[in-house]
Design an enzyme around this catalytic site. Structure first.
Site, PDB file in Angstrom:
ATOM      1  N   GLU A 110       0.860  -1.185   0.000  1.00 54.33           N
ATOM      2  CA  GLU A 110       0.000   0.000   0.000  1.00 54.33           C
ATOM      3  C   GLU A 110       0.891   1.227   0.000  1.00 54.33           C
ATOM      4  OE1 GLU A 110      -2.592  -0.175   3.505  1.00 54.33           O
ATOM      5  OE2 GLU A 110      -2.424  -2.346   3.365  1.00 54.33           O
ATOM      6  N   LYS A 112       2.168   4.703   1.583  1.00 59.13           N
ATOM      7  CA  LYS A 112       2.232   5.239   2.939  1.00 59.13           C
ATOM      8  C   LYS A 112       1.868   6.723   2.863  1.00 59.13           C
ATOM      9  CE  LYS A 112       5.101   5.152   7.061  1.00 59.13           C
ATOM     10  NZ  LYS A 112       5.143   6.558   7.439  1.00 59.13           N
ATOM     11  N   ASP A 114       1.154  10.419   3.927  1.00 60.89           N
ATOM     12  CA  ASP A 114       1.857  11.239   4.904  1.00 60.89           C
ATOM     13  C   ASP A 114       0.923  12.313   5.456  1.00 60.89           C
ATOM     14  OD1 ASP A 114       3.967  11.953   6.412  1.00 60.89           O
ATOM     15  OD2 ASP A 114       5.015  13.069   4.850  1.00 60.89           O
ATOM     16  N   TYR A 221      -6.850   2.396   6.015  1.00 59.53           N
ATOM     17  CA  TYR A 221      -6.022   1.249   5.648  1.00 59.53           C
ATOM     18  C   TYR A 221      -6.100   0.046   6.578  1.00 59.53           C
ATOM     19  CZ  TYR A 221      -3.091   3.916   8.799  1.00 59.53           C
ATOM     20  OH  TYR A 221      -2.643   4.633   9.861  1.00 59.53           O
ATOM     21  N   LYS A 308      10.768   3.433   3.040  1.00 57.12           N
ATOM     22  CA  LYS A 308      10.759   4.880   2.853  1.00 57.12           C
ATOM     23  C   LYS A 308      11.359   5.257   1.515  1.00 57.12           C
ATOM     24  CE  LYS A 308       9.030   6.487   6.725  1.00 57.12           C
ATOM     25  NZ  LYS A 308       9.662   7.178   7.796  1.00 57.12           N
ATOM     26  N   CYS A 402      36.190  19.207  27.842  1.00 56.48           N
ATOM     27  CA  CYS A 402      34.763  19.503  27.898  1.00 56.48           C
ATOM     28  C   CYS A 402      34.500  20.993  27.652  1.00 56.48           C
ATOM     29  CB  CYS A 402      34.226  19.096  29.269  1.00 56.48           C
ATOM     30  SG  CYS A 402      32.513  19.581  29.524  1.00 56.48           S
ATOM     31  N   CYS A 405      33.112  22.358  31.267  1.00 56.62           N
ATOM     32  CA  CYS A 405      33.856  22.378  32.535  1.00 56.62           C
ATOM     33  C   CYS A 405      35.345  22.158  32.336  1.00 56.62           C
ATOM     34  CB  CYS A 405      33.288  21.330  33.490  1.00 56.62           C
ATOM     35  SG  CYS A 405      33.719  19.650  33.035  1.00 56.62           S
ATOM     36  N   CYS A 420      32.504  13.453  29.055  1.00 55.80           N
ATOM     37  CA  CYS A 420      33.114  14.282  30.080  1.00 55.80           C
ATOM     38  C   CYS A 420      32.958  13.509  31.386  1.00 55.80           C
ATOM     39  CB  CYS A 420      32.400  15.626  30.181  1.00 55.80           C
ATOM     40  SG  CYS A 420      32.812  16.494  31.708  1.00 55.80           S
ATOM     41  N   CYS A 426      29.973  18.966  36.361  1.00 51.11           N
ATOM     42  CA  CYS A 426      29.780  19.563  35.037  1.00 51.11           C
ATOM     43  C   CYS A 426      28.316  19.988  34.899  1.00 51.11           C
ATOM     44  CB  CYS A 426      30.173  18.532  33.987  1.00 51.11           C
ATOM     45  SG  CYS A 426      30.045  19.105  32.304  1.00 51.11           S
TER      46      CYS A 426
HETATM   47  P1  AMP Z   1       5.748   6.068  11.381  1.00 50.99           P
HETATM   48  O1  AMP Z   1       4.936   7.152  12.053  1.00 50.99           O
HETATM   49  O2  AMP Z   1       6.762   6.581  10.402  1.00 50.99           O
HETATM   50  O3  AMP Z   1       6.251   5.046  12.326  1.00 50.99           O
HETATM   51  O4  AMP Z   1       4.723   5.300  10.427  1.00 50.99           O
HETATM   52  C1  AMP Z   1       3.576   4.759  10.950  1.00 50.99           C
HETATM   53  C2  AMP Z   1       2.403   5.533  10.457  1.00 50.99           C
HETATM   54  O5  AMP Z   1       2.263   5.430   9.054  1.00 50.99           O
HETATM   55  C3  AMP Z   1       1.130   4.978  10.980  1.00 50.99           C
HETATM   56  O6  AMP Z   1       0.852   5.474  12.253  1.00 50.99           O
HETATM   57  C4  AMP Z   1       0.135   5.470   9.971  1.00 50.99           C
HETATM   58  O7  AMP Z   1      -0.429   6.663  10.430  1.00 50.99           O
HETATM   59  C5  AMP Z   1       0.943   5.792   8.735  1.00 50.99           C
HETATM   60  N1  AMP Z   1       0.471   5.131   7.513  1.00 50.99           N
HETATM   61  C6  AMP Z   1       0.288   5.753   6.340  1.00 50.99           C
HETATM   62  N2  AMP Z   1      -0.147   4.916   5.398  1.00 50.99           N
HETATM   63  C7  AMP Z   1      -0.272   3.698   5.968  1.00 50.99           C
HETATM   64  C8  AMP Z   1      -0.693   2.415   5.495  1.00 50.99           C
HETATM   65  N3  AMP Z   1      -1.063   2.213   4.228  1.00 50.99           N
HETATM   66  N4  AMP Z   1      -0.702   1.404   6.380  1.00 50.99           N
HETATM   67  C9  AMP Z   1      -0.312   1.592   7.660  1.00 50.99           C
HETATM   68  N5  AMP Z   1       0.101   2.777   8.169  1.00 50.99           N
HETATM   69  C10 AMP Z   1       0.130   3.829   7.329  1.00 50.99           C
HETATM   70 ZN    ZN Z   2      32.116  18.696  31.550  1.00 48.68          ZN
END
Ligand code: AMP
Ligand code: ZN
Length: 663
Positions: A110, A112, A114, A221, A308, A402, A405, A420, A426
């Site tokens: 799927e 991801k 954002d 999703y 990613k 440091c 200190c 340190c 410190c």
């Molecule tokens: P991260 O915050 O980078 O750990 O990624 C996890 C987040 O990706 C989840 O909390 C979801 O909100 C988001 N997300 C977006 N698209 C999807 C998808 N197709 N399946 C699962 N999570 C997703």
């Molecule tokens: Zn220090």
């Protein structure tokens, strides 16, 4: 009544148009016609308040104002996802999966999205609650705001379960984002930085009318719930779509990691054609049965993996390298950059990790460097643009004393970080330790923040965290920006922290390598600070998951006279330094030393309850069968290859009931 029929008819019609327009992207009437009908309905509803319906399309215009969003615990935690960046990462993941589940593995791929995660609850087909992810365990109730988002169905269609939760992402498509910004600019205001932050900011607006004006979308999703009758993630998506949710259709099933990579490569290029932001793809094990077998780590599901897309990079000038001292004395070099915009935020600093990293990159003051933003908040320096290096620039030399200190720094064999050693003298270490002690996951002292801690130390009022308990209102009321009310709050907050549980206090002590999880383990095992402080190296190492590094650190901590004095003062003030009676009562050591694998579907207790029972009785849950496994607790549908592995290793298989009898 004629009007009643008319109201019901309009509601149905408008919901249908909403669905066509916002979910299917296929408008069936003009905006103008829609508005006329909506007006008609609004007028009728005003005249017939007895026919009020919270799922009426008129409810989407907002109007509800929320001053404080209520915090609510998620019935099932909202996890984050593990990340992968290469084919190798994905293949390693597949190898791990194959060790834990039987039979062929199918994946769903799927996008991801954002934006901001959201969890929606439906009862009898009606939206009853919408929670933000929050910290994963609890989130904010933003139902009033979510109701204004047109692609969120207020009332479901088709054949849905009577109660379930569904999760997705609230995004702000580019078109809407640009339109909002044009308005902002026209009004002479600062434009929004990026769609993601604007989407998540929108969820927490107090006035839902304002949210209704923002063209947000909700992409779903995953369905959460044990008895939905659904067997695969792909079916989850299709079912959700059939109930009226917006579920992008690009998802696909793959039978191999190679096939998954094809999906990745395709979307890495074509994502720019999508109407909203994506930052990668998510691969999930398709079978929900296999998902249940795999379960979760402390942070993420084992059955899902984010991949990613390569993140954005910019180049800018390195103006200077400065050095920070952390609470443990660790030195972190920080790159001070010529401010530059990267992925919607202005970047001024980047982390350089340690001396080796500086050496490896050969970064020098004045260089043009490549800066990249990954998942972390602080961007990283990836390399140097040598073509732009000025002649005769000087190689960077790491500091040897440091910056705070002036003590000579030390670096232990095999460690990347310089330290340190002056931990008691410190200043940043003194302040950092107290800041850690009061932090949210430790003592969580209300009314006291990091800056005030620094102020109190600088004023000579405190030197260690035990000193907090002797602070009086009279002492602090004279401080800068400290009203009498805040002084009272601070003192009360400190007093209230005496109720905080032992494991969190132990975490708060700031023993190196004793993080949250280790603190829990140690608290559970030793039950009191007294017992822990008397533990020897060998003794500590027998505790599950405690290695030599942690063991040494604990022993060193309790050898130090100063620490002993501080801890005994905490005890005197009444801070919790042993497990409470309630916790102790539910704990036994009946399963001490036993390792369990859980497999299948259970009827008497849930999988999670089973895990908790094993845990609180001293046993350990492991995810794959080996010669060291003591028992397999098998429910229905345990896979054949697990069974044969258990047989060949002679690991006894017991039923749920037999397990409960053991207790
Ligand atoms: P991260 O915050 O980078 O750990 O990624 C996890 C987040 O990706 C989840 O909390 C979801 O909100 C988001 N997300 C977006 N698209 C999807 C998808 N197709 N399946 C699962 N999570 C997703
Ligand atoms: Zn220090």
């Amino acid at each position: 009544m004629k009007e009643k029929e008319q109201i019901l008819k309009l509601r149905k019609e408008l919901s249908q148009h909403n669905h066509s327009y916002y979910v299917l992207d296929k408008p069936t009437i003009t905006d103008f016609e829609f508005d006329i009908k909506l007006k008609q309905l609004q007028v009728l509803e005003i005249n017939y308040p007895q026919l009020f319906d919270s799922s009426s399309p008129t409810q989407r215009v907002g109007g509800e104002v929320t001053k404080n969003f209520e915090t609510i615990v998620h019935t099932q935690r909202m996890y984050s996802l593990d990340n992968s960046y290469s084919k190798e990462d994905l293949m390693d993941w597949e190898v791990r999966l194959r060790k834990m589940v039987d039979g062929p593995i199918e994946f769903t791929c799927e996008l991801k999205y954002d934006g901001a995660s959201i969890s929606l609850t439906y009862e009898n087909g009606l939206l009853v609650q919408a929670l933000t992810r929050g910290d994963g365990t609890q989130g904010d109730n933003v139902t009033a705001n979510i109701k204004t988002i047109k692609s969120v169905p207020l009332k479901l269609r088709g054949n849905y379960p009577s109660k379930f939760e569904i999760r997705g992402e609230i995004v702000l498509p580019f078109v809407g984002f640009r339109a909002l910004n044009e308005e902002k600019i026209a009004a002479g205001e600062e434009p929004y930085k990026n769609p993601r932050n604007t989407a998540s900011g929108s969820l927490k607006l107090q006035d839902s009318t304002e949210v209704a004006r923002r063209p947000l979308e909700c992409l779903l999703y995953s369905i959460v719930g044990e008895n939905t009758g659904i067997k695969t993630q792909f079916d989850n998506l299709e079912k959700a779509r059939s109930w009226g949710f917006k579920v992008p259709s690009v998802a696909k099933i793959s039978n191999s990691i190679d096939d998954v990579l094809e999906f990745v490569n395709y979307w890495d290029v074509h994502r720019h054609e999508l109407p909203y932001e994506t930052d990668g793809i998510v691969v999930k094990v398709n079978s929900l049965f296999q998902q249940a077998e795999l379960g979760f780590t402390a942070k993420a599901p084992r059955w899902a993996m984010a991949y990613k897309f390569k993140s954005e990079q910019v180049s800018t000038r390195l103006e200077n390298i400065s050095y920070q001292v952390g609470r443990t004395g660790a030195i972190t070099p920080v790159a001070i950059l010529k401010p530059v915009e990267l992925a919607g935020t202005i970047v001024k600093r980047a982390s350089l990790h340690n001396a080796d990293q500086i050496e490896k990159l050969d970064v020098r003051t004045g260089d043009w460097v490549y800066v990249e933003k990954g998942g972390e908040i602080i961007p990283k320096i990836m390399g140097v643009d040598l073509s732009r290096r000025v002649q005769d620039s000087d190689k960077s030399f790491y500091i040897n004393s440091c910056p705070e200190c002036k003590s000579t720094l030390v670096r232990k064999d095999g460690e990347a970080q310089h330290y340190c050693p002056n931990d008691m003298g410190c200043l940043p270490q003194i302040i950092g330790r107290i800041q850690h002690y009061i932090s949210r996951k430790a003592l969580d002292i209300e009314g006291l923040g990091g800056e005030t801690v620094a102020l109190l130390v600088n004023e000579g009022l405190i030197r260690d965290y035990a000193d907090l308990y002797e602070l009086t209102t009279d002492q602090i009321i004279h401080l800068d920006r400290m009203a009498s009310k805040s002084a009272d709050n601070l003192v009360n907050g400190v007093q209230a922290s005496k109720q905080v549980s032992f494991e969190r206090v132990l975490f708060g002590l700031g023993i190196r390598y004793v993080g949250e999880t280790v603190a829990k383990k140690l608290a559970k095992h030793y039950k009191s600070i007294q017992a822990l402080s008397e533990a020897t190296l060998e003794d500590l190492e027998t505790v599950d998951e405690i290695g030599i590094k942690i063991a040494e650190s604990v022993v060193t901590f309790f050898k130090n006279e100063i620490n002993i004095r501080i801890v005994s003062r905490l005890m005197l003030y009444g801070v919790q330094l042993e497990l409470s009676k309630e916790v102790l009562l539910n704990q036994t050591a009946k399963l001490q030393g036993q390792r369990f694998v859980i497999s299948g579907i259970f009827e008497i207790v849930s999988r999670n309850e089973l895990k908790e029972l094993i845990d609180s009785n001293g046993g350990k849950v492991v995810s794959s069968i080996s010669a060291k496994t003591s028992f397999i607790v098998a429910g229905l549908n345990m896979g054949p290859s697990k069974r044969s592995k258990a047989d060949s290793l002679k690991v006894p298989i017991i039923t749920e009931q037999q397990f409960l009898d053991m207790l």
